[in-house]
Design a protein around this motif. Sequence first.
Motif, PDB file in Angstrom:
ATOM      1  N   ALA A   1      -2.052  29.196 110.328  1.00  0.00           N
ATOM      2  CA  ALA A   1      -3.068  29.904 110.985  1.00  0.00           C
ATOM      3  C   ALA A   1      -2.301  30.128 112.406  1.00  0.00           C
ATOM      4  O   ALA A   1      -1.705  29.312 112.616  1.00  0.00           O
ATOM      5  CB  ALA A   1      -4.339  29.056 111.114  1.00  0.00           C
ATOM      6  N   VAL A   2      -2.416  31.380 112.861  1.00  0.00           N
ATOM      7  CA  VAL A   2      -1.799  31.769 114.130  1.00  0.00           C
ATOM      8  C   VAL A   2      -3.013  31.985 115.167  1.00  0.00           C
ATOM      9  O   VAL A   2      -3.960  32.760 115.064  1.00  0.00           O
ATOM     10  CB  VAL A   2      -1.267  33.249 114.086  1.00  0.00           C
ATOM     11  CG1 VAL A   2      -0.802  33.640 115.341  1.00  0.00           C
ATOM     12  CG2 VAL A   2      -0.265  33.017 112.937  1.00  0.00           C
ATOM     13  N   ASP A   3      -2.848  31.251 116.484  1.00  0.00           N
ATOM     14  CA  ASP A   3      -3.690  31.116 117.461  1.00  0.00           C
ATOM     15  C   ASP A   3      -3.170  32.594 118.481  1.00  0.00           C
ATOM     16  O   ASP A   3      -1.930  32.544 119.142  1.00  0.00           O
ATOM     17  CB  ASP A   3      -3.934  30.195 118.322  1.00  0.00           C
ATOM     18  CG  ASP A   3      -4.868  30.107 119.629  1.00  0.00           C
ATOM     19  OD1 ASP A   3      -5.250  31.335 119.781  1.00  0.00           O
ATOM     20  OD2 ASP A   3      -4.817  29.387 120.149  1.00  0.00           O
ATOM     21  N   PHE A   4      -3.644  33.637 118.241  1.00  0.00           N
ATOM     22  CA  PHE A   4      -3.341  34.792 119.026  1.00  0.00           C
ATOM     23  C   PHE A   4      -4.266  35.333 120.292  1.00  0.00           C
ATOM     24  O   PHE A   4      -4.181  36.173 120.961  1.00  0.00           O
ATOM     25  CB  PHE A   4      -3.301  36.179 118.190  1.00  0.00           C
ATOM     26  CG  PHE A   4      -2.160  37.044 118.590  1.00  0.00           C
ATOM     27  CD1 PHE A   4      -0.838  36.613 118.245  1.00  0.00           C
ATOM     28  CD2 PHE A   4      -2.484  38.165 119.081  1.00  0.00           C
ATOM     29  CE1 PHE A   4       0.283  37.472 118.552  1.00  0.00           C
ATOM     30  CE2 PHE A   4      -1.388  39.163 119.130  1.00  0.00           C
ATOM     31  CZ  PHE A   4      -0.122  38.779 119.184  1.00  0.00           C
TER      32      PHE A   4
ATOM     33  N   PRO B   1      -1.982  44.659 120.156  1.00  0.00           N
ATOM     34  CA  PRO B   1      -2.527  44.883 118.637  1.00  0.00           C
ATOM     35  C   PRO B   1      -1.816  43.668 117.589  1.00  0.00           C
ATOM     36  O   PRO B   1      -0.651  43.683 117.887  1.00  0.00           O
ATOM     37  CB  PRO B   1      -2.493  46.133 118.339  1.00  0.00           C
ATOM     38  CG  PRO B   1      -1.984  46.762 119.832  1.00  0.00           C
ATOM     39  CD  PRO B   1      -1.282  46.011 120.718  1.00  0.00           C
ATOM     40  N   ARG B   2      -2.683  43.248 116.979  1.00  0.00           N
ATOM     41  CA  ARG B   2      -2.271  42.285 115.940  1.00  0.00           C
ATOM     42  C   ARG B   2      -2.498  42.795 114.636  1.00  0.00           C
ATOM     43  O   ARG B   2      -3.619  42.985 114.380  1.00  0.00           O
ATOM     44  CB  ARG B   2      -2.555  40.761 115.894  1.00  0.00           C
ATOM     45  CG  ARG B   2      -2.164  39.902 114.817  1.00  0.00           C
ATOM     46  CD  ARG B   2      -2.926  38.620 114.836  1.00  0.00           C
ATOM     47  NE  ARG B   2      -2.396  38.056 113.752  1.00  0.00           N
ATOM     48  CZ  ARG B   2      -2.968  36.739 113.268  1.00  0.00           C
ATOM     49  NH1 ARG B   2      -4.017  36.375 113.936  1.00  0.00           N
ATOM     50  NH2 ARG B   2      -2.658  36.242 112.143  1.00  0.00           N
ATOM     51  N   GLU B   3      -1.648  43.190 113.737  1.00  0.00           N
ATOM     52  CA  GLU B   3      -1.931  43.893 112.594  1.00  0.00           C
ATOM     53  C   GLU B   3      -1.221  43.526 111.271  1.00  0.00           C
ATOM     54  O   GLU B   3      -0.170  42.603 111.519  1.00  0.00           O
ATOM     55  CB  GLU B   3      -1.607  45.386 112.706  1.00  0.00           C
ATOM     56  CG  GLU B   3      -2.485  46.059 113.754  1.00  0.00           C
ATOM     57  CD  GLU B   3      -2.177  47.583 114.123  1.00  0.00           C
ATOM     58  OE1 GLU B   3      -1.273  48.154 113.416  1.00  0.00           O
ATOM     59  OE2 GLU B   3      -2.576  48.131 114.896  1.00  0.00           O
TER      60      GLU B   3
ATOM     61  N   LYS C   1      15.703  36.412 116.965  1.00  0.00           N
ATOM     62  CA  LYS C   1      15.298  35.270 116.339  1.00  0.00           C
ATOM     63  C   LYS C   1      14.358  34.286 117.198  1.00  0.00           C
ATOM     64  O   LYS C   1      14.435  33.560 117.921  1.00  0.00           O
ATOM     65  CB  LYS C   1      16.441  34.436 115.708  1.00  0.00           C
ATOM     66  CG  LYS C   1      17.055  35.163 114.791  1.00  0.00           C
ATOM     67  CD  LYS C   1      18.163  34.270 114.096  1.00  0.00           C
ATOM     68  CE  LYS C   1      18.965  35.145 113.276  1.00  0.00           C
ATOM     69  NZ  LYS C   1      19.972  34.236 112.723  1.00  0.00           N
ATOM     70  N   ALA C   2      13.129  34.645 117.406  1.00  0.00           N
ATOM     71  CA  ALA C   2      12.196  33.940 118.101  1.00  0.00           C
ATOM     72  C   ALA C   2      11.909  32.554 117.644  1.00  0.00           C
ATOM     73  O   ALA C   2      11.753  32.158 116.446  1.00  0.00           O
ATOM     74  CB  ALA C   2      10.823  34.607 118.284  1.00  0.00           C
ATOM     75  N   MET C   3      11.575  31.585 118.594  1.00  0.00           N
ATOM     76  CA  MET C   3      11.324  30.257 118.265  1.00  0.00           C
ATOM     77  C   MET C   3       9.864  30.104 118.143  1.00  0.00           C
ATOM     78  O   MET C   3       9.410  29.120 117.526  1.00  0.00           O
ATOM     79  CB  MET C   3      11.977  29.328 119.528  1.00  0.00           C
ATOM     80  CG  MET C   3      13.356  29.665 119.451  1.00  0.00           C
ATOM     81  SD  MET C   3      14.429  28.966 118.192  1.00  0.00           S
ATOM     82  CE  MET C   3      14.035  27.650 117.876  1.00  0.00           C
ATOM     83  N   SER C   4       9.035  30.974 118.684  1.00  0.00           N
ATOM     84  CA  SER C   4       7.679  30.757 118.519  1.00  0.00           C
ATOM     85  C   SER C   4       6.808  32.118 118.969  1.00  0.00           C
ATOM     86  O   SER C   4       7.873  33.216 119.385  1.00  0.00           O
ATOM     87  CB  SER C   4       7.147  29.817 119.507  1.00  0.00           C
ATOM     88  OG  SER C   4       7.503  30.163 120.736  1.00  0.00           O
TER      89      SER C   4
END
Length: 338
Positions: free
Chosen positions: A201-204, A211-213, A313-316
């Motif tokens: 689960a992602v808390d956005f 926009p999250r798609e 390369k993102a860490m989070s």
Amino acid sequence: MPGAQELELIAALQDITHDCLKMFVRPDEPIAILDFPDIKNCGDSAIWLGEIAYLKDRYAKRPSYVCTTDDFSHDELKGMAPSGPIFIHGGGNFGDLWVSHQDFREHIMELFPDRQIVQFPQSIHYSSPERLEQSRRAIGRHKNFVLLVRDEESLLFAQEKFDCQVHLCPDMAFCIGSVQPDAPRFPVLAMLRQDKEQVGAVDFSAYPHIPREDWITERHSRVRVAKALGAASALLHLSPSEVRLRKLNAAANNRFRRGIRQISRGKAILTDRLHVHICSILIARPHAVLDNNYGKIRRFMNAFSGGTDLSYKAMSIDDGIRWAREQAVGTVNDWRLS
């Protein structure tokens, strides 16, 4: 469009792909490609189009027989491609996460024990020792199965577990080459998985204006695909195999173009999808990369595509959005995107 660094990377990966495949493709023999991705995921369509582009660009060749898992016909394959290698579509479904594709793959091995079967590049993931043993036995019985893999971890795993040829090969989507994007509309676009490969689960909620798609939502493309299939079917002067190939290529191209239009809307992108990463290179868009639930994206980047300034390369999620915002603001003068 991609700059010199990206064009060099794309060309290099195409050459590596040819070095892997040239021993299995012969100009005088027909080719079959099985397991067309009749699904919403635009990335699978990109792989298919890369497979077709490779044969066209390197050999001026088209497959003699193609099919989905649902419309496969043993007799039609033998009639249209009585000799030559049987290729199976590449991707990330080798193992027990997407088991219907593994079942189909092993069924083909049983049906054609005397034909060379070449698996286009895949990532491997097994959770069940029992399912792994089933695959090991199927490959061992066949004796002429060739497995191409997209990362070093899959290579080492396959060399240890399976009795077959195994080769490291880039993802076939790079054989499409560079792609012209649409104009961006947002500073940052988040393309995050909504399937069983997502990490969790992602808390956005902290980013209401981003926009999250995902690109597994087809919307109206089904209608356009149906029209494309109808148009191809009307070409009655073509052979049945050519009509089927044109139908499937039309569907794949429709989905791929939809995916390119979608990701083009971000001046910079955050993603945990491998083919958003690959397509972002093809359209030269900066993108921050998270991973899927078994490390598929980082593994591929470490093997082939991590050497470009376009990817990070993102860490989070927070880290990825910070980097993507910096790229968007730093490269765009239009106040509407800053």
